[in-house]
Design an enzyme around this catalytic site. Structure first.
Site, short mmCIF file in Angstrom:
data_model
loop_
_atom_site.label_atom_id
_atom_site.label_comp_id
_atom_site.label_asym_id
_atom_site.label_seq_id
_atom_site.Cartn_x
_atom_site.Cartn_y
_atom_site.Cartn_z
N ASP A 228 -10.40 6.07 17.51
CA ASP A 228 -11.26 6.38 16.36
C ASP A 228 -12.72 6.04 16.63
O ASP A 228 -13.62 6.81 16.28
CB ASP A 228 -10.74 5.78 15.05
CG ASP A 228 -10.17 4.37 15.22
OD1 ASP A 228 -10.16 3.85 16.34
OD2 ASP A 228 -9.74 3.79 14.20
N ASP B 85 1.51 4.24 6.94
CA ASP B 85 1.29 3.21 5.92
C ASP B 85 0.27 3.68 4.88
O ASP B 85 -0.49 2.90 4.35
CB ASP B 85 0.83 1.90 6.57
CG ASP B 85 -0.38 2.08 7.48
OD1 ASP B 85 -0.86 3.21 7.62
OD2 ASP B 85 -0.85 1.07 8.04
C1 UD1 Z 1 -6.11 1.00 12.95
C2 UD1 Z 1 -6.50 2.14 12.01
C3 UD1 Z 1 -5.77 3.40 12.40
C4 UD1 Z 1 -6.06 3.76 13.86
C5 UD1 Z 1 -5.80 2.57 14.76
C6 UD1 Z 1 -6.27 2.84 16.18
C7 UD1 Z 1 -7.03 1.42 9.73
C8 UD1 Z 1 -6.53 1.10 8.40
N1 UD1 Z 1 -6.11 1.79 10.65
O1 UD1 Z 1 -4.71 0.83 12.96
O2 UD1 Z 1 -6.15 4.48 11.59
O3 UD1 Z 1 -5.22 4.82 14.28
O4 UD1 Z 1 -6.50 1.40 14.28
O5 UD1 Z 1 -7.59 2.64 16.37
O6 UD1 Z 1 -8.23 1.37 9.99
N2 UD1 Z 1 1.63 3.15 16.09
C9 UD1 Z 1 2.15 3.83 17.17
N3 UD1 Z 1 2.54 3.10 18.27
C10 UD1 Z 1 2.41 1.75 18.34
C11 UD1 Z 1 1.85 1.08 17.23
C12 UD1 Z 1 1.47 1.80 16.12
O7 UD1 Z 1 2.26 5.04 17.15
O8 UD1 Z 1 2.79 1.17 19.36
C13 UD1 Z 1 1.19 3.94 14.91
C14 UD1 Z 1 1.63 3.41 13.58
O9 UD1 Z 1 2.87 3.94 13.20
C15 UD1 Z 1 0.51 3.91 12.66
C16 UD1 Z 1 -0.72 3.97 13.58
O10 UD1 Z 1 -0.22 3.94 14.91
O11 UD1 Z 1 0.78 5.20 12.20
C17 UD1 Z 1 -1.66 2.77 13.33
O12 UD1 Z 1 -0.96 1.58 13.51
P1 UD1 Z 1 -1.09 0.33 12.53
O13 UD1 Z 1 -0.11 -0.67 12.98
O14 UD1 Z 1 -1.04 0.76 11.11
O15 UD1 Z 1 -2.51 -0.21 12.96
P2 UD1 Z 1 -3.89 -0.34 12.18
O16 UD1 Z 1 -4.47 -1.64 12.52
O17 UD1 Z 1 -3.78 0.04 10.76
MN MN Z 2 -2.37 0.83 9.53
#
Ligand code: UD1
Ligand code: MN
Length: 462
Positions: A306, A229
């Site tokens: 993180d 994203d």
């Molecule tokens: C937030 C952080 C992100 C971090 C995550 C974990 C921000 C803007 N984003 O995620 O950098 O990695 O917390 O602490 O601060 N994903 C998977 N499997 C899943 C769900 C999601 O691989 O079951 C992937 C998504 O494709 C994406 C990433 O994990 O690439 C983060 O997921 P997202 O849904 O964007 O969560 P954030 O709340 O943005």
């Molecule tokens: Mn995100």
């Protein structure tokens, strides 16, 4: 040659010792009389204590060998670094502020950049179930990519979502994107009070698997990791290619990030060249080297990766490079953290839109030895004002000022007044370097800083 001799000597000693011990023990045990129980027991106990002694000695030898090896490799590293450092100090960048970017051809030449510039920097995109998002992210990653060979794109997909998988497949045929799939789609066993955080467990599991692929299956030396994203700026690749030289050279750095946590419109200096060091791990489009994965991979956490990285056990005093103007921005309103943070904060972070040819710049000013003394001198020579004065713009005539905080409440108070992030992770403020948070307020450059006798971050501040 010297090193080889010493190691050979220690190994020879080790083997001789073992042989002697073996002979002694075997000699003794051959004399054991099977019918005399007392005798046997006595001999066995002697044998046991001999073996224990031998083990202890071996341990000692091993420790010494390890110490010797690490001393030797340290010496070797120092001697390799010396010529470059000497050049850097002889020809410092034409500095005005702590972050000025003067050009210095000799640094580029002497740094053996040819080799560093050959290192492949794969883009690892983490994807799950957002087909539109991954397409939007991939479109930009491919649009700005200058070189397919140096920057191969690998999309790692979690969640087994068919529509997203189809969307990624389109890029496989047309652009040579590699599509890999995280195989463990099972539920994560999360204890009840943590259940609402299951998403974070899955993200962590996915990161671990995907990064193991990058370093152990594809055998890459470094990675630029992005999420599905993120939009990237047109000079994203220039930024990472140039800062890779610095990251590779400076062991006090453990990452380069594209993200400025305080990078909102009007909070930044409109200078796309400006780069900083930061003690806060920003993530959100970031690069690191293989050796870091060898260190972190084996102890990778089950969740909240993180924040785990921000803990002193992992960070170990290391810093990242970050830009003044972000080279990524996020459009991930719908995500695991449910968009609250997005609406309040993330959506305001501005994406840089100008192209800086960073690989033609001398970035040696970012190396710790060059950066720190200048940074400290610069910050603590600035006129001191209060946060209220900045807010009221009563000291507007001063282009650059310092606001002092001594307690966490004072920092939070200044942060709230001036509109920067006020949270701490492991005692570190977002974007802070040596406790200093730098940003712009109505055109005035502000550095919220601890007193000059600052002794380090207080991890209890939160
Ligand atoms: C937030 C952080 C992100 C971090 C995550 C974990 C921000 C803007 N984003 O995620 O950098 O990695 O917390 O602490 O601060 N994903 C998977 N499997 C899943 C769900 C999601 O691989 O079951 C992937 C998504 O494709 C994406 C990433 O994990 O690439 C983060 O997921 P997202 O849904 O964007 O969560 P954030 O709340 O943005
Ligand atoms: Mn995100």
């Amino acid at each position: 040659m010297r090193r080889k001799h010493i190691i050979f000597f220690v190994v020879a000693m080790f083997l001789t010792w073992n042989m002697l011990m073996y002979k002694t023990i075997v000699g003794k045990s051959n004399g054991v009389q099977p019918h005399n129980h007392e005798n046997v027991e006595g001999k066995l106990s002697v044998l046991q204590s001999e073996i224990e002694k031998q083990l202890k000695n071996n341990e000692q030898l091993l420790t010494e060998l390890r110490k010797l090896r690490s001393e030797l490799s340290e010496k070797k590293q120092q001697s390799q670094l010396k010529p470059t450092q000497a050049v850097v100090t002889q020809a410092p960048p034409k500095a005005k502020g702590p972050n000025s970017t003067g050009e210095n051809e000799s640094w580029l030449k002497l740094k053996d950049t040819d080799k560093v510039d050959d290192i492949v920097l794969p883009i690892l995109m983490i994807a799950c179930d957002r087909a539109d998002a991954v397409s939007r992210s991939l479109d930009l990653v491919l649009k700005h990519r200058p070189d397919r060979k140096r920057f191969p794109v690998i999309v790692s997909q979690d969640c087994g979502h068919q529509q997203t998988s189809d969307a990624i497949q389109k890029y496989v045929q047309d652009h040579g994107v590699v599509h890999i799939k995280q195989p463990d789609l099972g539920k994560v066993n999360v204890p009840w009070p943590q259940r609402k955080f299951e998403g974070y467990y899955k993200i962590s599991r996915h990161y671990k698997w995907a990064l193991n692929q990058i370093f152990h299956t594809f055998n890459h030396s470094a990675v630029i990791i992005v999420e599905d994203d993120l939009d990237i700026s047109p000079d994203f690749y220039e930024y990472f290619a140039a800062t890779f030289r610095v990251l590779h050279q400076d062991s006090s750095l453990w990452c380069v990030s594209a993200w400025n946590d305080n990078g909102k419109l009007n909070m930044v200096k409109d200078d796309p060249e400006l780069l900083h060091r930061t003690d806060f791990f920003p993530g959100l489009g970031w690069m690191f080297e293989r050796k870091l994965w060898l260190e972190l991979g084996p102890k990778w956490p089950d969740t909240f990766w993180d924040d785990w990285m921000r803990h002193p056990d992992q960070r170990q005093g290391r810093s990242c490079i970050r830009p003044e103007l972000s080279r990524t921005s996020t459009f991930g309103k719908k995500g695991v953290s449910k968009g609250l943070f997005f609406e309040k904060h993330l959506k305001f972070i501005q994406l840089n839109d100008k192209v800086v040819p960073f690989t033609q710049r001398d970035l040696s000013y970012l190396i710790k030895e060059n950066y720190d003394p200048k940074f400290v001198q610069y910050i603590y020579n600035l006129p001191e004002v209060t946060a209220s004065e900045v807010k009221a713009q009563s000291k507007k005539a001063l282009p650059e000022v310092r606001v002092t905080y001594k307690t966490k409440e004072q920092f939070k108070d200044a942060a709230k007044k001036l509109g920067i992030m006020d949270d701490f992770k492991a005692g570190v403020e977002r974007t802070a370097y040596m406790g200093v948070v730098s940003f712009s307020y109505q055109g005035q450059r502000v550095h919220v800083a601890p007193p000059s006798d600052w002794a380090g971050y207080d991890t209890t501040w939160s």
